[in-house]
Design a protein around this motif. Structure first.
Motif, PDB file in Angstrom:
ATOM      1  N   PRO A 149     -55.743 -35.205  27.205  1.00  0.00           N
ATOM      2  CA  PRO A 149     -57.128 -35.178  27.688  1.00  0.00           C
ATOM      3  C   PRO A 149     -57.852 -33.879  27.331  1.00  0.00           C
ATOM      4  O   PRO A 149     -59.046 -33.898  27.047  1.00  0.00           O
ATOM      5  N   ARG A 150     -57.137 -32.753  27.328  1.00  0.00           N
ATOM      6  CA  ARG A 150     -57.781 -31.480  26.948  1.00  0.00           C
ATOM      7  C   ARG A 150     -58.242 -31.501  25.508  1.00  0.00           C
ATOM      8  O   ARG A 150     -59.228 -30.863  25.155  1.00  0.00           O
ATOM      9  N   MET A 151     -57.508 -32.199  24.661  1.00  0.00           N
ATOM     10  CA  MET A 151     -57.880 -32.263  23.248  1.00  0.00           C
ATOM     11  C   MET A 151     -59.037 -33.225  23.006  1.00  0.00           C
ATOM     12  O   MET A 151     -59.776 -33.074  22.039  1.00  0.00           O
ATOM     13  N   LEU A 152     -59.175 -34.210  23.890  1.00  0.00           N
ATOM     14  CA  LEU A 152     -60.155 -35.266  23.651  1.00  0.00           C
ATOM     15  C   LEU A 152     -61.380 -35.205  24.549  1.00  0.00           C
ATOM     16  O   LEU A 152     -62.416 -35.781  24.207  1.00  0.00           O
ATOM     17  N   LEU A 153     -61.279 -34.543  25.688  1.00  0.00           N
ATOM     18  CA  LEU A 153     -62.388 -34.495  26.643  1.00  0.00           C
ATOM     19  C   LEU A 153     -62.830 -33.051  26.850  1.00  0.00           C
ATOM     20  O   LEU A 153     -62.059 -32.223  27.341  1.00  0.00           O
ATOM     21  N   ALA A 154     -64.042 -32.766  26.493  1.00  0.00           N
ATOM     22  CA  ALA A 154     -64.539 -31.384  26.560  1.00  0.00           C
ATOM     23  C   ALA A 154     -64.519 -30.823  27.978  1.00  0.00           C
ATOM     24  O   ALA A 154     -64.333 -29.620  28.172  1.00  0.00           O
ATOM     25  N   ASP A 155     -64.677 -31.661  28.972  1.00  0.00           N
ATOM     26  CA  ASP A 155     -64.777 -31.157  30.342  1.00  0.00           C
ATOM     27  C   ASP A 155     -63.497 -31.379  31.159  1.00  0.00           C
ATOM     28  O   ASP A 155     -63.523 -31.269  32.379  1.00  0.00           O
ATOM     29  N   TRP A 156     -62.371 -31.681  30.528  1.00  0.00           N
ATOM     30  CA  TRP A 156     -61.107 -31.904  31.239  1.00  0.00           C
ATOM     31  C   TRP A 156     -60.562 -30.572  31.709  1.00  0.00           C
ATOM     32  O   TRP A 156     -60.338 -29.666  30.927  1.00  0.00           O
TER      33      TRP A 156
ATOM     34  N   PRO B 299     -57.844 -29.934  34.625  1.00  0.00           N
ATOM     35  CA  PRO B 299     -57.024 -30.186  35.811  1.00  0.00           C
ATOM     36  C   PRO B 299     -56.616 -28.873  36.472  1.00  0.00           C
ATOM     37  O   PRO B 299     -56.482 -27.843  35.813  1.00  0.00           O
ATOM     38  N   THR B 300     -56.445 -28.919  37.755  1.00  0.00           N
ATOM     39  CA  THR B 300     -56.004 -27.725  38.471  1.00  0.00           C
ATOM     40  C   THR B 300     -54.513 -27.501  38.197  1.00  0.00           C
ATOM     41  O   THR B 300     -53.799 -28.433  37.814  1.00  0.00           O
ATOM     42  N   PRO B 301     -54.031 -26.278  38.393  1.00  0.00           N
ATOM     43  CA  PRO B 301     -52.590 -26.042  38.253  1.00  0.00           C
ATOM     44  C   PRO B 301     -51.767 -26.961  39.168  1.00  0.00           C
ATOM     45  O   PRO B 301     -50.692 -27.421  38.785  1.00  0.00           O
ATOM     46  N   ALA B 302     -52.290 -27.248  40.348  1.00  0.00           N
ATOM     47  CA  ALA B 302     -51.587 -28.156  41.257  1.00  0.00           C
ATOM     48  C   ALA B 302     -51.500 -29.566  40.672  1.00  0.00           C
ATOM     49  O   ALA B 302     -50.476 -30.242  40.816  1.00  0.00           O
ATOM     50  N   ASP B 303     -52.572 -30.018  40.012  1.00  0.00           N
ATOM     51  CA  ASP B 303     -52.559 -31.339  39.384  1.00  0.00           C
ATOM     52  C   ASP B 303     -51.536 -31.400  38.247  1.00  0.00           C
ATOM     53  O   ASP B 303     -50.810 -32.379  38.107  1.00  0.00           O
ATOM     54  N   VAL B 304     -51.484 -30.359  37.445  1.00  0.00           N
ATOM     55  CA  VAL B 304     -50.500 -30.305  36.357  1.00  0.00           C
ATOM     56  C   VAL B 304     -49.092 -30.250  36.945  1.00  0.00           C
ATOM     57  O   VAL B 304     -48.184 -30.948  36.480  1.00  0.00           O
ATOM     58  N   GLY B 305     -48.911 -29.453  37.983  1.00  0.00           N
ATOM     59  CA  GLY B 305     -47.611 -29.376  38.648  1.00  0.00           C
ATOM     60  C   GLY B 305     -47.173 -30.721  39.183  1.00  0.00           C
ATOM     61  O   GLY B 305     -46.000 -31.091  39.081  1.00  0.00           O
ATOM     62  N   HIS B 306     -48.118 -31.471  39.736  1.00  0.00           N
ATOM     63  CA  HIS B 306     -47.811 -32.806  40.245  1.00  0.00           C
ATOM     64  C   HIS B 306     -47.372 -33.727  39.100  1.00  0.00           C
ATOM     65  O   HIS B 306     -46.416 -34.496  39.248  1.00  0.00           O
ATOM     66  N   ALA B 307     -48.061 -33.655  37.971  1.00  0.00           N
ATOM     67  CA  ALA B 307     -47.687 -34.481  36.817  1.00  0.00           C
ATOM     68  C   ALA B 307     -46.276 -34.138  36.338  1.00  0.00           C
ATOM     69  O   ALA B 307     -45.484 -35.034  36.015  1.00  0.00           O
ATOM     70  N   VAL B 308     -45.951 -32.862  36.320  1.00  0.00           N
ATOM     71  CA  VAL B 308     -44.604 -32.438  35.913  1.00  0.00           C
ATOM     72  C   VAL B 308     -43.573 -32.922  36.928  1.00  0.00           C
ATOM     73  O   VAL B 308     -42.522 -33.452  36.549  1.00  0.00           O
TER      74      VAL B 308
END
Length: 62
Positions: free
Chosen positions: A23-30, A32-41
């Motif tokens: 999403p970071r590569m494809l969406l200019a306004d993406w 996510p919070t560190p907590a959101d990334v942590g949750h995905a991991v």
């Protein structure tokens, strides 16, 4: 032991990249919070353990 470690690695990194990288590569306004990334991991780890983990009750558990 994981029967196909390369495939398992691809699966694990794919789950994380699907949320945190693509999403970071494809969406200019993406953004996510560190907590959101942590949750995905955490979810990716849980999925991998469910697929490849062994319980203490497993007779092949070493």
């Amino acid at each position: 032991m994981v029967p196909d470690a390369e495939s398992a690695t691809d699966q694990f990194l794919g789950m994380i990249a699907n949320y945190a990288l693509w999403p970071r590569m494809l969406l200019a306004d993406w953004s996510p919070t560190p907590a959101d990334v942590g949750h995905a991991v955490d979810e990716a780890v849980t999925t991998m353990l469910a697929r490849y983990g062994r319980s203490a009750a497993d007779p092949q558990h070493s």
